[in-house]
Enzyme design. Structure first.
Site, PDB file in Angstrom:
ATOM      1  N   ASP A 104     -80.472  54.240 -12.570  1.00 41.26           N
ATOM      2  CA  ASP A 104     -79.360  55.388 -12.370  1.00 41.26           C
ATOM      3  C   ASP A 104     -79.669  56.423 -13.547  1.00 41.26           C
ATOM      4  O   ASP A 104     -79.676  56.026 -14.818  1.00 41.26           O
ATOM      5  CB  ASP A 104     -77.932  54.955 -12.485  1.00 41.26           C
ATOM      6  CG  ASP A 104     -77.193  55.967 -12.282  1.00 41.26           C
ATOM      7  OD1 ASP A 104     -77.150  57.157 -12.737  1.00 41.26           O
ATOM      8  OD2 ASP A 104     -76.038  55.342 -11.765  1.00 41.26           O
ATOM      9  N   ASP A 122     -78.502  51.736 -16.365  1.00 42.12           N
ATOM     10  CA  ASP A 122     -77.323  52.274 -15.914  1.00 42.12           C
ATOM     11  C   ASP A 122     -76.409  52.354 -17.085  1.00 42.12           C
ATOM     12  O   ASP A 122     -76.295  51.440 -17.933  1.00 42.12           O
ATOM     13  CB  ASP A 122     -76.756  51.822 -14.534  1.00 42.12           C
ATOM     14  CG  ASP A 122     -75.896  52.741 -13.894  1.00 42.12           C
ATOM     15  OD1 ASP A 122     -75.339  53.752 -14.416  1.00 42.12           O
ATOM     16  OD2 ASP A 122     -75.703  52.270 -12.512  1.00 42.12           O
ATOM     17  N   HIS A 155     -75.503  55.794  -6.217  1.00 50.03           N
ATOM     18  CA  HIS A 155     -76.166  54.374  -6.313  1.00 50.03           C
ATOM     19  C   HIS A 155     -75.592  53.416  -5.230  1.00 50.03           C
ATOM     20  O   HIS A 155     -75.909  52.279  -5.221  1.00 50.03           O
ATOM     21  CB  HIS A 155     -75.446  53.913  -7.795  1.00 50.03           C
ATOM     22  CG  HIS A 155     -76.588  53.048  -8.396  1.00 50.03           C
ATOM     23  ND1 HIS A 155     -76.783  52.956  -9.731  1.00 50.03           N
ATOM     24  CD2 HIS A 155     -77.478  52.113  -7.839  1.00 50.03           C
ATOM     25  CE1 HIS A 155     -77.473  52.261  -9.993  1.00 50.03           C
ATOM     26  NE2 HIS A 155     -78.213  51.773  -9.004  1.00 50.03           N
ATOM     27  N   GLU A 200     -78.924  59.000  -8.390  1.00 49.62           N
ATOM     28  CA  GLU A 200     -77.887  59.670  -8.951  1.00 49.62           C
ATOM     29  C   GLU A 200     -78.398  61.127  -9.580  1.00 49.62           C
ATOM     30  O   GLU A 200     -77.802  61.805 -10.425  1.00 49.62           O
ATOM     31  CB  GLU A 200     -76.989  58.936  -9.905  1.00 49.62           C
ATOM     32  CG  GLU A 200     -76.168  57.862  -9.364  1.00 49.62           C
ATOM     33  CD  GLU A 200     -74.863  58.291  -8.677  1.00 49.62           C
ATOM     34  OE1 GLU A 200     -74.584  59.490  -8.582  1.00 49.62           O
ATOM     35  OE2 GLU A 200     -74.430  57.435  -8.146  1.00 49.62           O
ATOM     36  N   HIS A 225     -70.091  53.967  -4.800  1.00 48.39           N
ATOM     37  CA  HIS A 225     -71.254  53.951  -5.556  1.00 48.39           C
ATOM     38  C   HIS A 225     -70.944  53.054  -6.960  1.00 48.39           C
ATOM     39  O   HIS A 225     -71.898  52.749  -7.851  1.00 48.39           O
ATOM     40  CB  HIS A 225     -71.684  55.252  -5.926  1.00 48.39           C
ATOM     41  CG  HIS A 225     -70.848  56.133  -7.110  1.00 48.39           C
ATOM     42  ND1 HIS A 225     -71.479  56.969  -7.721  1.00 48.39           N
ATOM     43  CD2 HIS A 225     -69.663  55.825  -7.236  1.00 48.39           C
ATOM     44  CE1 HIS A 225     -70.511  57.598  -8.597  1.00 48.39           C
ATOM     45  NE2 HIS A 225     -69.233  56.779  -8.320  1.00 48.39           N
ATOM     46  N   ASP A 259     -71.310  49.196 -12.111  1.00 50.97           N
ATOM     47  CA  ASP A 259     -71.390  49.109 -10.721  1.00 50.97           C
ATOM     48  C   ASP A 259     -70.682  47.504 -10.158  1.00 50.97           C
ATOM     49  O   ASP A 259     -71.422  47.105  -8.914  1.00 50.97           O
ATOM     50  CB  ASP A 259     -72.631  49.630 -10.259  1.00 50.97           C
ATOM     51  CG  ASP A 259     -72.992  50.902 -10.368  1.00 50.97           C
ATOM     52  OD1 ASP A 259     -71.859  51.758 -10.857  1.00 50.97           O
ATOM     53  OD2 ASP A 259     -73.978  51.489 -10.319  1.00 50.97           O
ATOM     54  N   HIS A 269     -73.149  52.249 -16.229  1.00 50.51           N
ATOM     55  CA  HIS A 269     -72.208  51.508 -15.497  1.00 50.51           C
ATOM     56  C   HIS A 269     -72.470  50.384 -15.002  1.00 50.51           C
ATOM     57  O   HIS A 269     -73.862  50.045 -14.770  1.00 50.51           O
ATOM     58  CB  HIS A 269     -71.368  52.519 -14.295  1.00 50.51           C
ATOM     59  CG  HIS A 269     -71.057  53.914 -14.877  1.00 50.51           C
ATOM     60  ND1 HIS A 269     -72.047  54.876 -14.731  1.00 50.51           N
ATOM     61  CD2 HIS A 269     -69.960  54.335 -15.270  1.00 50.51           C
ATOM     62  CE1 HIS A 269     -71.385  56.111 -15.181  1.00 50.51           C
ATOM     63  NE2 HIS A 269     -70.295  55.752 -15.491  1.00 50.51           N
ATOM     64  N   ASP A 313     -77.874  58.423 -14.769  1.00 47.51           N
ATOM     65  CA  ASP A 313     -76.865  58.625 -15.947  1.00 47.51           C
ATOM     66  C   ASP A 313     -76.868  57.345 -16.906  1.00 47.51           C
ATOM     67  O   ASP A 313     -76.294  57.544 -18.017  1.00 47.51           O
ATOM     68  CB  ASP A 313     -75.463  58.434 -15.254  1.00 47.51           C
ATOM     69  CG  ASP A 313     -75.064  57.453 -15.040  1.00 47.51           C
ATOM     70  OD1 ASP A 313     -75.384  56.131 -15.131  1.00 47.51           O
ATOM     71  OD2 ASP A 313     -74.112  57.187 -13.981  1.00 47.51           O
TER      72      ASP A 313
END
Length: 300
Positions: free
Chosen positions: A227, A123, A100, A272, A140, A127, A125, A229
């Site tokens: 992303d 996402d 990312h 990712e 990332h 980030d 997360h 994830d």
């Protein structure tokens, strides 16, 4: 949404510490991404992959606790330049990652074309870390903060301007793993976040409607940064930082379909995908399915 698209692969794995995500663009192509887009859009240009310099392992951690800063910065500069040129040609950039950290380059290239660029950050997360808040030093986990002008100046000043985006133009969807510094920044900047709690409570249709209405009223372009994830690892296992309890495949398809109907997107990236950690390229296949929904594939 434009029919003329440019595909840019960024085989970057230096923004984190688990090898294999540099094969993400190849995995997406192997899963039929280009063929899927060609079915749905009239004019697809696959520009191939940009070259990523390998680090000197003895100097992988540079100043300010940032891993592979030089290589990430150089790749981001090149990506920003390519994206900028493709938008000037009135083409819709679709970027395949890679980790990312590539969003630093994506947003640097895209942001100069909009006064109020909106960002949907799909996402697990946020980030939103910097060298001061990151537990790992992995870049990332920093691209959204960098794009807000927070972080190392070599990254924040990429492409000669900062910031690339404004906090009030961001919507994070699917968050369920935020570091303390990220939570503080979200509160301080008033960033709109739909965590898994909100998705479970409101339902994905309402989350997407609210997000679309929110961005439509304040932006002149919207970038989707997806992303893999963000999805639950049971459905997208081939990611470097899986977090259980994520968005389902069906919810994600609905989200993409609603974005397609809203016609607000001006660029997109899928990041990712790590085939080394995957099960028979399942995660890349999931990503290609989501591309289908995002770019107008219909069941009837």
């Amino acid at each position: 949404m434009q029919d003329n698209m440019s595909i840019i692969g960024v085989p970057m794995d230096l923004g984190q510490s688990r090898r294999g995500v540099d094969m993400g663009p190849s995995a997406l192509r192997y899963a039929g991404a280009i063929e899927k887009l060609q079915e749905l859009k009239n004019d697809i240009h696959d520009l191939g992959d940009i070259a990523i310099a390998r680090p000197d392992t003895a100097n992988a951690v540079e100043a300010s606790n940032l891993k592979n800063l030089k290589q990430v910065m150089e790749a981001s500069e090149e990506l920003a330049s390519i994206v900028d040129q493709e938008i000037k040609k009135n083409r819709f950039p679709v970027i395949f990652g890679g980790d990312h950290s590539i969003s630093i380059g994506s947003l640097a290239g895209i942001g100069r074309h909009y006064e109020n660029l909106g960002v949907i950050w799909y996402d697990a997360h946020g980030d939103l870390n910097s060298s001061e808040t990151s537990p790992s030093g992995n870049i990332h986990g920093m691209p959204l903060a960098v794009s807000l002008g927070i972080g190392h100046e070599k990254l924040t000043n990429l492409a000669g301007y900062a910031p690339k985006i404004k906090p009030e133009n961001i919507v994070i969807i699917g968050a369920r793993s935020l570091d303390p510094g990220e939570k503080e920044l979200i509160r301080e900047k008033g960033i709109k976040v739909y965590s898994m709690h909100e998705i479970d409570r409101l339902g994905m249709p309402n989350v997407m409607k609210e997000s679309i209405d929110y961005l439509k009223g304040r932006t002149d372009g919207v970038h989707l940064s997806l992303d893999l994830d963000g999805l639950d690892p049971s459905e997208a296992p081939g990611v470097g930082t899986p977090v259980i309890g994520g968005v389902t495949y069906r919810e994600s398809h609905l989200a993409m379909e609603m974005l397609a109907e809203a016609e607000i997107l001006t660029s997109a990236e899928f990041v990712e995908v790590n085939p080394i950690l995957d099960d028979k390229n399942k995660t890349a296949a999931v990503a290609v399915g989501l591309m289908g929904s995002l770019f107008g594939e219909k069941l009837k």
